[in-house]
Design an enzyme around this catalytic site. Structure first.
Site, PDB file in Angstrom:
ATOM      1  N   THR A  28       0.844  -1.205   0.000  1.00 20.05           N
ATOM      2  CA  THR A  28       0.000   0.000   0.000  1.00 20.05           C
ATOM      3  C   THR A  28       0.876   1.251   0.000  1.00 20.05           C
ATOM      4  OG1 THR A  28      -1.693  -1.169   1.265  1.00 20.05           O
ATOM      5  CG2 THR A  28      -1.789   1.236   1.319  1.00 20.05           C
ATOM      6  N   GLY A  29       0.401   2.302  -0.668  1.00 24.85           N
ATOM      7  CA  GLY A  29       1.096   3.586  -0.594  1.00 24.85           C
ATOM      8  C   GLY A  29       1.370   4.174  -1.961  1.00 24.85           C
ATOM      9  N   SER A  30       2.002   5.343  -1.945  1.00 24.05           N
ATOM     10  CA  SER A  30       2.223   6.062  -3.208  1.00 24.05           C
ATOM     11  C   SER A  30       3.274   5.372  -4.076  1.00 24.05           C
ATOM     12  CB  SER A  30       2.633   7.507  -2.917  1.00 24.05           C
ATOM     13  OG  SER A  30       3.795   7.549  -2.115  1.00 24.05           O
ATOM     14  N   ALA A  83       7.914   1.447   2.277  1.00 23.89           N
ATOM     15  CA  ALA A  83       8.256   1.536   3.701  1.00 23.89           C
ATOM     16  C   ALA A  83       8.419   3.008   4.067  1.00 23.89           C
ATOM     17  CB  ALA A  83       9.545   0.776   3.994  1.00 23.89           C
ATOM     18  N   GLY A  97       0.660   4.609   6.184  1.00 23.36           N
ATOM     19  CA  GLY A  97      -0.656   4.628   5.532  1.00 23.36           C
ATOM     20  C   GLY A  97      -1.692   3.811   6.283  1.00 23.36           C
ATOM     21  N   GLU A 103      -0.515  -5.681   5.646  1.00 20.99           N
ATOM     22  CA  GLU A 103       0.809  -5.724   5.001  1.00 20.99           C
ATOM     23  C   GLU A 103       1.681  -6.795   5.660  1.00 20.99           C
ATOM     24  OE1 GLU A 103       1.154  -1.059   3.573  1.00 20.99           O
ATOM     25  OE2 GLU A 103       2.004  -1.628   5.492  1.00 20.99           O
TER      26      GLU A 103
END
Ligand code: 5RP
Length: 213
Positions: A28-30, A83, A97, A103
Site C-alpha cells: 500500500t502507498g504512493s 516503507a 498509511g 501488510e
C-alpha cells in the site's frame, strides 16, 4: 524529502521480480501505486494479486487486475511494498498509511519481500519516523501508558480507522537499536494488533529507485 521520481523508478523496477503465472502480494502507498500501474501492463501474464488494503484493492480492480483472497491463494512467491524507514539490515518501519496489519500478513505469507523506496527512507537507525502501532480501540489508553513506561511518546492518530476497524498510535522519540527485541516485546502487550516494525521478517530485496541494495 521524498522523491517521486525515485518512487516511480522503484515501482517499475520491482516488475522484474514478477514471474509468469504468479499471484502477487501487493502493499500500500504512493510507491506501490506506481508498481500497480506497471503491473497492469502484465495483467494477462499473472493470475492476480493479493491486496493489503482497500486502497490498493480499488486501484487493482480499476486496472482490471483480479484481486484474490489470501486464504484461497495459499503461499505467495512475491510481495512488493513500500516503507517509511529502512535500515542497512533491510529492517523496516511501516504503517504510515495505516495498512500495517494486512501488510504484515501478506509479507509473512510470501517467500520474497521486495521493498520499494526512495532514498529519503534510508536510515542508519530506525525511529525518527514515529512508529505506527495498530490497537484495539478500547486498549488505546492502556497501550499509551505502556509506551510511556518504555520512554516513548504516544500520539493517537485521531480520526483514522484502519481497514480492520482499529486505531493507530504513532510512537515518537524512540531510537530503535534492537528492532527485533522491541517488536517481540510490543507483540506481547494485550490490545496491540500489529507493530509497524518489520524486523523479525525484514525485506529480502530493497530497491531504492531502480538501484538494488
Ligand atoms: C502503508 C505503508 C507504506 O508502505 C509506507 O507508508 C510508505 O508509503 P509511500 O510509498 O507512500 O511513501 O507502510 O501502511
Amino acid at each position: 524529502m521524498s522523491n517521486v521520481n525515485e518512487k516511480r523508478l522503484a515501482g517499475e523496477a520491482a516488475i522484474r521480480h514478477v514471474e509468469d503465472g504468479a499471484i502477487v502480494g501487493v502493499g500500500t502507498g504512493s510507491t506501490v501505486a506506481f508498481f500497480i500501474e506497471a503491473l497492469a501492463d502484465l495483467k494477462d501474464r499473472i493470475q492476480g494479486a493479493v491486496s493489503s488494503s482497500d486502497q490498493s484493492t480499488a486501484q487493482l480492480s480499476k486496472l482490471g487486475i483480479p484481486v484474490l483472497d489470501l486464504n484461497a491463494a495459499g503461499p505467495l512467491t512475491l510481495y512488493v511494498d513500500g516503507a517509511d524507514e529502512c535500515d542497512p539490515h533491510k529492517r523496516l518501519i511501516k504503517g504510515g498509511g495505516a495498512a500495517l496489519t494486512r501488510e504484515k500478513i501478506v509479507a509473512a505469507a510470501s517467500a520474497k519481500f521486495v521493498c520499494i523506496i526512495d532514498s529519503s527512507k534510508q536510515v542508519d537507525l530506525l525511529g525518527k519516523f514515529p512508529l505506527p502501532i495498530e490497537v484495539i480501540p478500547m486498549a488505546r489508553s492502556l497501550i499509551g501508558r505502556e509506551i510511556v513506561k518504555l520512554d516513548g511518546h504516544p500520539v493517537w492518530r485521531d480520526g483514522v480507522v484502519t481497514d480492520n476497524g482499529n486505531w493507530i498510535i504513532d510512537v515518537h522519540g524512540w531510537q530503535i537499536t534492537d528492532p527485533v527485541a522491541l517488536e517481540n516485546q510490543l507483540n506481547q502487550l494485550p490490545g496491540i494488533v500489529t507493530v509497524g516494525l518489520f524486523a523479525r521478517r525484514p525485506a529480502d530485496v530493497v530497491l531504492v529507485g531502480d538501484r538494488e541494495i
